[in-house]
Design a protein around this motif. Structure first.
Motif, PDB file in Angstrom:
ATOM      1  N   GLN A 147     -65.030  33.079  89.424  1.00  0.00           N
ATOM      2  CA  GLN A 147     -64.096  34.001  90.292  1.00  0.00           C
ATOM      3  C   GLN A 147     -64.855  35.003  89.804  1.00  0.00           C
ATOM      4  O   GLN A 147     -64.492  34.793  88.068  1.00  0.00           O
ATOM      5  N   TYR A 148     -64.227  36.390  89.554  1.00  0.00           N
ATOM      6  CA  TYR A 148     -64.712  37.601  89.408  1.00  0.00           C
ATOM      7  C   TYR A 148     -63.264  38.379  89.309  1.00  0.00           C
ATOM      8  O   TYR A 148     -63.122  38.348  90.802  1.00  0.00           O
TER       9      TYR A 148
ATOM     10  N   ASP B 202     -70.287  43.440  85.194  1.00  0.00           N
ATOM     11  CA  ASP B 202     -68.812  43.237  85.719  1.00  0.00           C
ATOM     12  C   ASP B 202     -69.088  43.303  86.968  1.00  0.00           C
ATOM     13  O   ASP B 202     -69.448  44.601  87.468  1.00  0.00           O
ATOM     14  N   ALA B 203     -68.314  42.739  87.257  1.00  0.00           N
ATOM     15  CA  ALA B 203     -68.067  42.874  89.174  1.00  0.00           C
ATOM     16  C   ALA B 203     -67.278  43.616  89.099  1.00  0.00           C
ATOM     17  O   ALA B 203     -66.384  44.030  88.395  1.00  0.00           O
ATOM     18  N   GLY B 204     -67.670  44.298  90.653  1.00  0.00           N
ATOM     19  CA  GLY B 204     -66.841  45.607  91.140  1.00  0.00           C
ATOM     20  C   GLY B 204     -65.899  45.366  92.090  1.00  0.00           C
ATOM     21  O   GLY B 204     -65.965  45.570  92.983  1.00  0.00           O
TER      22      GLY B 204
ATOM     23  N   TYR C 213     -61.151  30.364  81.230  1.00  0.00           N
ATOM     24  CA  TYR C 213     -61.078  31.935  81.418  1.00  0.00           C
ATOM     25  C   TYR C 213     -60.610  33.028  80.468  1.00  0.00           C
ATOM     26  O   TYR C 213     -59.304  31.470  79.775  1.00  0.00           O
ATOM     27  N   LYS C 214     -61.037  33.848  80.185  1.00  0.00           N
ATOM     28  CA  LYS C 214     -59.753  34.376  78.143  1.00  0.00           C
ATOM     29  C   LYS C 214     -59.366  35.541  78.919  1.00  0.00           C
ATOM     30  O   LYS C 214     -60.070  36.177  80.147  1.00  0.00           O
TER      31      LYS C 214
ATOM     32  N   PRO D  83     -58.671  38.873  83.704  1.00  0.00           N
ATOM     33  CA  PRO D  83     -59.008  37.341  83.527  1.00  0.00           C
ATOM     34  C   PRO D  83     -60.830  37.121  83.731  1.00  0.00           C
ATOM     35  O   PRO D  83     -61.067  37.543  84.600  1.00  0.00           O
ATOM     36  N   THR D  84     -61.303  36.521  82.499  1.00  0.00           N
ATOM     37  CA  THR D  84     -62.919  37.307  82.497  1.00  0.00           C
ATOM     38  C   THR D  84     -63.505  35.211  82.965  1.00  0.00           C
ATOM     39  O   THR D  84     -63.074  34.766  81.450  1.00  0.00           O
ATOM     40  N   PHE D  85     -64.665  35.011  82.855  1.00  0.00           N
ATOM     41  CA  PHE D  85     -64.800  33.182  83.047  1.00  0.00           C
ATOM     42  C   PHE D  85     -65.560  33.517  81.800  1.00  0.00           C
ATOM     43  O   PHE D  85     -66.311  34.726  80.903  1.00  0.00           O
ATOM     44  N   LEU D  86     -65.638  32.335  81.095  1.00  0.00           N
ATOM     45  CA  LEU D  86     -66.143  32.216  79.860  1.00  0.00           C
ATOM     46  C   LEU D  86     -66.802  30.813  79.934  1.00  0.00           C
ATOM     47  O   LEU D  86     -67.955  31.102  79.670  1.00  0.00           O
ATOM     48  N   ILE D  87     -66.487  30.063  80.107  1.00  0.00           N
ATOM     49  CA  ILE D  87     -67.796  28.536  80.337  1.00  0.00           C
ATOM     50  C   ILE D  87     -67.006  28.175  81.223  1.00  0.00           C
ATOM     51  O   ILE D  87     -65.897  27.745  81.675  1.00  0.00           O
TER      52      ILE D  87
END
Lengths: 110, 113
Positions: free
Chosen positions: B102-103, B1-3, A36-37, A44-48
């Motif tokens: 996960q988001y 983007d997830a809400g 995650y970044k 955080p946002t998923f990367l890979i």
């Protein structure tokens, strides 16, 4: 008991060069690993991600390598860009719960 | 983007007061999570939910409770806030069956004085 460890708190890289972020784990039950970044003041946002049955997964400039015998994974970013400057977290999962490392701050200098 | 939204985004409260943080999703995902992020510790799981009224403890659950009466809302309550609960709190959601992905929401910065 830290199941996921990121031993480098920070990393500084020149723009255009390769960034390598490392992660070690102790839990053999993890079946997926994720990166995650995170930018300041954002989630955080998923990367890979990579399955434990694979040893490499690639997505554009990002490649994750998994060495199960060493319980080690790494994230390679090539070429590094200033917008890649962020905190990077690795995580392992054996189901629907993620276990995160402490994070590595990446600074890409232009 | 997830809400996913979190409210409030910032809060300052005094020691001993109750605090409730709200996470709201529009994705109809089954799983919802609460994490706290602290320097040197990364993200640590507080509680999670695997369905309406179905919750379980995470790694750092002491001093926290949760409730989920609707699919879209997951509440985190600090019954009596302490200074050690000063942190940034993130909510996350996940669909069933994916590879742990996960988001995350934007976070709530909580300061307990």
């Amino acid at each position: 008991d830290q199941q996921v460890k990121q031993n480098s708190p920070s990393l500084s890289v020149q723009e255009g060069r390769i960034s390598i972020l490392n992660c070690d784990y102790t839990n053999s039950m993890f079946d997926y690993f994720l990166w995650y970044k995170k930018y300041p003041a954002e989630g955080p946002t998923f990367l890979i991600s990579i399955s434990s049955i694979k040893d490499k997964n690639e997505d554009g400039r990002f490649t994750v390598f998994l060495n199960k015998s060493a319980k080690h994974l790494s994230l390679h970013i090539v070429p590094s860009q200033p917008g890649d400057s962020a905190v990077y977290f690795c995580a392992g999962t054996g189901g629907n719960k993620l276990v995160f490392g402490a994070g590595t701050i990446l600074r890409v200098k232009s | 983007d997830a809400g996913i939204t979190q409210s409030p985004r910032h809060k300052v409260t005094e020691t001993g007061t109750p605090v409730t943080l709200r996470c709201h999703q529009t994705e109809n995902h089954r799983y919802m999570y609460w994490y706290r992020q602290d320097p040197g510790h990364g993200l640590r799981l507080i509680h999670y939910s695997y369905g309406v009224k179905d919750t379980d403890k995470g790694e750092v659950s002491d001093g926290y409770s949760v409730s989920r009466s609707k699919t879209e809302d997951f509440l985190l309550t600090l019954e009596s806030a302490t200074s050690s609960q000063t942190s940034v709190y993130f909510c996350a959601i996940s669909p069933v069956g994916q590879s742990g992905e996960q988001y995350f929401g934007p976070g709530t910065r909580l300061t307990v004085t």
